[in-house]
Design a protein around this motif. Structure first.
Motif, short mmCIF file in Angstrom:
data_model
loop_
_atom_site.label_atom_id
_atom_site.label_comp_id
_atom_site.label_asym_id
_atom_site.label_seq_id
_atom_site.Cartn_x
_atom_site.Cartn_y
_atom_site.Cartn_z
N ILE A 112 0.84 -1.21 0.00
CA ILE A 112 0.00 0.00 0.00
C ILE A 112 0.87 1.26 0.00
O ILE A 112 0.62 2.20 -0.75
CB ILE A 112 -0.98 -0.01 1.20
CG1 ILE A 112 -2.00 -1.14 0.99
CG2 ILE A 112 -1.68 1.33 1.35
CD1 ILE A 112 -2.89 -1.41 2.19
N ILE A 116 -0.15 3.55 -3.12
CA ILE A 116 -1.35 4.37 -2.89
C ILE A 116 -1.15 5.84 -3.30
O ILE A 116 -2.05 6.46 -3.83
CB ILE A 116 -1.85 4.26 -1.43
CG1 ILE A 116 -3.30 4.71 -1.34
CG2 ILE A 116 -1.03 5.10 -0.49
CD1 ILE A 116 -4.29 3.70 -1.70
N LEU A 173 -9.82 -0.79 0.44
CA LEU A 173 -9.25 -0.26 -0.80
C LEU A 173 -10.29 -0.26 -1.93
O LEU A 173 -10.43 0.70 -2.66
CB LEU A 173 -8.03 -1.09 -1.21
CG LEU A 173 -6.75 -0.85 -0.40
CD1 LEU A 173 -5.75 -1.98 -0.64
CD2 LEU A 173 -6.14 0.50 -0.74
#
Length: 193
Positions: A112, A116, A173
Motif C-alpha cells: 500500500i 497508494i 481499498l
C-alpha cells in the motif's frame, strides 16, 4: 503494564498542561462548554483540572485521545498534539501477538505504501481516522509520504486489533475505488505463497 501506561499518560497530560498558556486554557474551556457545565468550567484553572473533567465524562483515556487531539488542534497547538500522537504511537503499542496482526499485514502495508500515493487520506478516512489524526501524521512526517501512509496504517492496526486483517484492507481499498492497489495486494499476499 496497564498501571505503567496510565502513569505515562498522566505524566503526558501534566506535561501538556504545563505547556498551555492562559489563552490556550481559555480556548480549551470554551470548546468544552457543551460537555462541561458552566459552573464547573469556572472552577477550572489548569489543564490538569480540565483533563480530569474530560476523564470523568469518559471523553479522555490512554486509549481514547481523539477529543484532546481535536481540542489541541483547535487551540492551534500542533506541538502538544504531536506529543499526544507520539504517546499513542509508541507508549501503547502492544506486541504483535497482542495486537492480533495476521501474517502478511506488514507486507500488505509495504504494498500500500508503494502504490497508494497522495490519495492516502481517503483510505485513512475509510479506515476510521479523523482529520485531527491525519493532521498530526502529516505534521510528524511533513515531507515523507511513505511514512505518513505507514503511520496511518499502523494506527488502524493498533485501533482494530484482531480485526486488522489483509482482507479488511482489501475491502477498504475497493470501497475507495483503489482497485488496482487491491488487485496488486491480493496478487502479492495470497498468490505469492
Amino acid at each position: 503494564m496497564e498501571a505503567s501506561a496510565r502513569m505515562r499518560f498522566n505524566c503526558l497530560l501534566n506535561e501538556i498542561s504545563r505547556g498551555l498558556s492562559a489563552q490556550n486554557l481559555e480556548a480549551l474551556k470554551f470548546l468544552c462548554k457543551d460537555e462541561i457545565g458552566r459552573r464547573k468550567l469556572e472552577t477550572i484553572d489548569s489543564g490538569t483540572k480540565l483533563f480530569q473533567q474530560l476523564e470523568e465524562l469518559n471523553l479522555l483515556s490512554p486509549q481514547h485521545t481523539d477529543t484532546l487531539a481535536t481540542l489541541l488542534a483547535e487551540a492551534q497547538r500542533p506541538d502538544l498534539q504531536l506529543k499526544l500522537t507520539d504517546f499513542q504511537t509508541h507508549s501503547l503499542q502492544l506486541p504483535v501477538s497482542e495486537v492480533g496482526a495476521q501474517p502478511g499485514l506488514d507486507n500488505a502495508f509495504d504494498v500500500i505504501c508503494n502504490e497508494i500515493g497522495r490519495d492516502w487520506r481517503m483510505l485513512a478516512r475509510k479506515l476510521g481516522h479523523n482529520e485531527a489524526l491525519l493532521q498530526q501524521i502529516e505534521y510528524k512526517h511533513p515531507r515523507n509520504l511513505r511514512e505518513q501512509i505507514h503511520e496511518a496504517l499502523k494506527e488502524w492496526q493498533i485501533t482494530k486489533g484482531k480485526e486488522a486483517t489483509v482482507d479488511a484492507l482489501i475491502a477498504t481499498l475497493r470501497s475507495c475505488k483503489f482497485n488496482l492497489v487491491a488487485d496488486s495486494l491480493t496478487e502479492k499476499i495470497y498468490k505469492a505463497g
